[in-house]
Design a protein around this motif. Structure first.
Motif, mmCIF file in Angstrom:
data_model
loop_
_atom_site.group_PDB
_atom_site.id
_atom_site.type_symbol
_atom_site.label_atom_id
_atom_site.label_comp_id
_atom_site.label_asym_id
_atom_site.label_seq_id
_atom_site.Cartn_x
_atom_site.Cartn_y
_atom_site.Cartn_z
ATOM 1 N N SER A 1 0.848 -1.238 0.007
ATOM 2 C CA SER A 1 -0.052 0.087 0.177
ATOM 3 C C SER A 1 0.849 1.319 0.064
ATOM 4 O O SER A 1 0.311 2.440 0.206
ATOM 5 N N GLY A 2 2.197 1.051 -0.086
ATOM 6 C CA GLY A 2 3.085 2.271 -0.336
ATOM 7 C C GLY A 2 3.848 2.704 1.013
ATOM 8 O O GLY A 2 4.228 3.839 1.008
ATOM 9 N N TYR A 3 3.499 1.987 2.159
ATOM 10 C CA TYR A 3 4.062 2.406 3.299
ATOM 11 C C TYR A 3 5.571 1.828 3.344
ATOM 12 O O TYR A 3 6.047 1.061 2.609
ATOM 13 N N GLU A 4 6.544 2.647 4.233
ATOM 14 C CA GLU A 4 7.848 2.435 4.345
ATOM 15 C C GLU A 4 8.157 2.548 5.744
ATOM 16 O O GLU A 4 7.834 3.094 6.580
ATOM 17 N N ASP B 1 8.260 -0.917 18.509
ATOM 18 C CA ASP B 1 7.059 -0.736 17.483
ATOM 19 C C ASP B 1 7.907 -0.311 16.209
ATOM 20 O O ASP B 1 8.553 0.950 16.511
ATOM 21 N N TYR B 2 7.607 -0.677 15.312
ATOM 22 C CA TYR B 2 7.930 0.046 13.797
ATOM 23 C C TYR B 2 7.037 1.011 13.728
ATOM 24 O O TYR B 2 5.714 1.078 13.869
ATOM 25 N N LEU B 3 7.443 2.261 12.987
ATOM 26 C CA LEU B 3 6.660 3.269 12.416
ATOM 27 C C LEU B 3 6.768 3.279 10.943
ATOM 28 O O LEU B 3 7.876 3.450 10.417
ATOM 29 N N LEU B 4 5.599 2.869 10.339
ATOM 30 C CA LEU B 4 5.737 2.909 8.761
ATOM 31 C C LEU B 4 4.922 4.032 8.508
ATOM 32 O O LEU B 4 3.611 4.333 8.859
ATOM 33 N N ALA B 5 5.267 4.711 7.602
ATOM 34 C CA ALA B 5 4.678 6.006 7.020
ATOM 35 C C ALA B 5 4.626 5.820 5.523
ATOM 36 O O ALA B 5 5.336 5.422 4.639
ATOM 37 N N ARG B 6 3.417 6.573 5.063
ATOM 38 C CA ARG B 6 3.285 6.609 3.773
ATOM 39 C C ARG B 6 3.370 7.874 3.006
ATOM 40 O O ARG B 6 3.398 8.793 3.938
ATOM 41 N N GLY B 7 3.994 7.920 1.825
ATOM 42 C CA GLY B 7 3.977 9.102 1.207
ATOM 43 C C GLY B 7 3.044 9.996 0.810
ATOM 44 O O GLY B 7 1.918 9.590 0.565
#
Length: 282
Positions: free
Chosen positions: A261-264, A276-282
């Motif tokens: 879905s475009g998260y990184e 916790d991982y923090l995954l952000a989308r652009g």
């Protein structure tokens, strides 16, 4: 001589305490072999053949040794390649002795690798790591500034190492963007993240001393999503393998969906031995 005794806590190494050398001779490459056995407790069939290492170094690979008081205590090995149209170095192995895991040597070693790879004209390094190992997540995303947006299943197959035996060797593929002088370039998506940010992808409970994951029925639709990893995952692999497998499969599904879905994965927040991982989308 550096005193490596743990008297008041883990040893912290200063930059001047470590000598870095590029290893090219057969005798030096055998030192890396010895470290593989020592660190990962793998059988000879899984140890890198010296003749192959010689060929790779002659064709552009970098075998970088970290020496303290004349003894090699860590190494990083990367090979040149091209992946998805990007010229890069693939960092195949990085290892340090167990008694130096909290010394800062791992960070120093990777930063020296970055400088030397950049001096050869490369601005990208990639490598794999187990996403459920919190110390590695913190090193790679927080200290080094790498990111991850690829998830690979059972990358190394069944391993003879006691650290991996019986569990799928799933891995994140970390990407490290470098400036021309080897300085890491952090993700611009970090600018929109504040401490404590992110919608949780599930909750964690404690049962019989172990972390148990309860993923949400559906992933949150948010700019930042938090995915947890357990405490003591290495011990869980050995002592609670069914629970470790459950963590692997539950988070595998979530990471696949988020990356698609475009998260990184751009950051990691530690709470003791878990995080916790923090995954952000652009």
């Amino acid at each position: 001589m550096i005193d490596l005794a743990r008297v008041d806590g883990p040893t912290r190494l200063l930059p001047g305490d470590v000598e870095f050398r590029e290893l090219t001779r057969v005798d030096d490459l055998r030192l890396a072999q010895e470290m593989e056995r020592r660190i990962w407790a793998c059988e000879d069939i899984d140890v890198s053949p010296v003749l192959l290492l010689v060929a790779l170094v002659k064709s552009g690979a970098l075998m970088l040794g970290a020496f303290i008081d004349g003894r090699m205590r860590g190494f990083a090995f990367s090979v040149p390649g091209d992946r998805h149209g990007h010229r890069l170095h693939w960092s195949h192995m990085t290892g340090i002795d167990d008694d130096l895991r909290s010394s800062g040597l791992g960070t120093q070693l990777k930063l020296e690798q970055a400088r030397r790879v950049a001096a050869r004209g490369y601005t990208r390094i990639q490598w794999t790591y187990d996403p459920l190992q919190s110390l590695n997540a913190h090193l790679n995303l927080v200290k080094l500034g790498a990111v991850a947006d690829e998830y690979a299943e059972h990358v190394y197959g069944d391993s003879s190492s006691d650290l991996h035996r019986g569990a799928p060797t799933d891995r994140f593929i970390a990407t490290w963007h470098l400036s021309a002088d080897g300085t890491p370039i952090r993700s611009p998506r970090l600018g929109g993240i504040v401490p404590g940010a992110g919608a949780p992808a599930g909750r964690v409970s404690t049962e019989a001393g172990w972390d148990v994951y309860h993923p949400a029925p559906t992933l949150p639709d948010a700019d930042v999503v938090r995915v947890p990893v357990p405490a003591r995952f290495s011990a869980m692999l050995q002592d609670a393998p069914d629970l470790a497998t459950a963590w692997r499969l539950q988070t595998r599904a979530q990471f696949h969906a988020l990356f698609a879905s475009g998260y990184e994965a751009v950051a990691f927040e530690r709470q003791g031995d878990r995080g916790d991982y923090l995954l952000a989308r652009g």
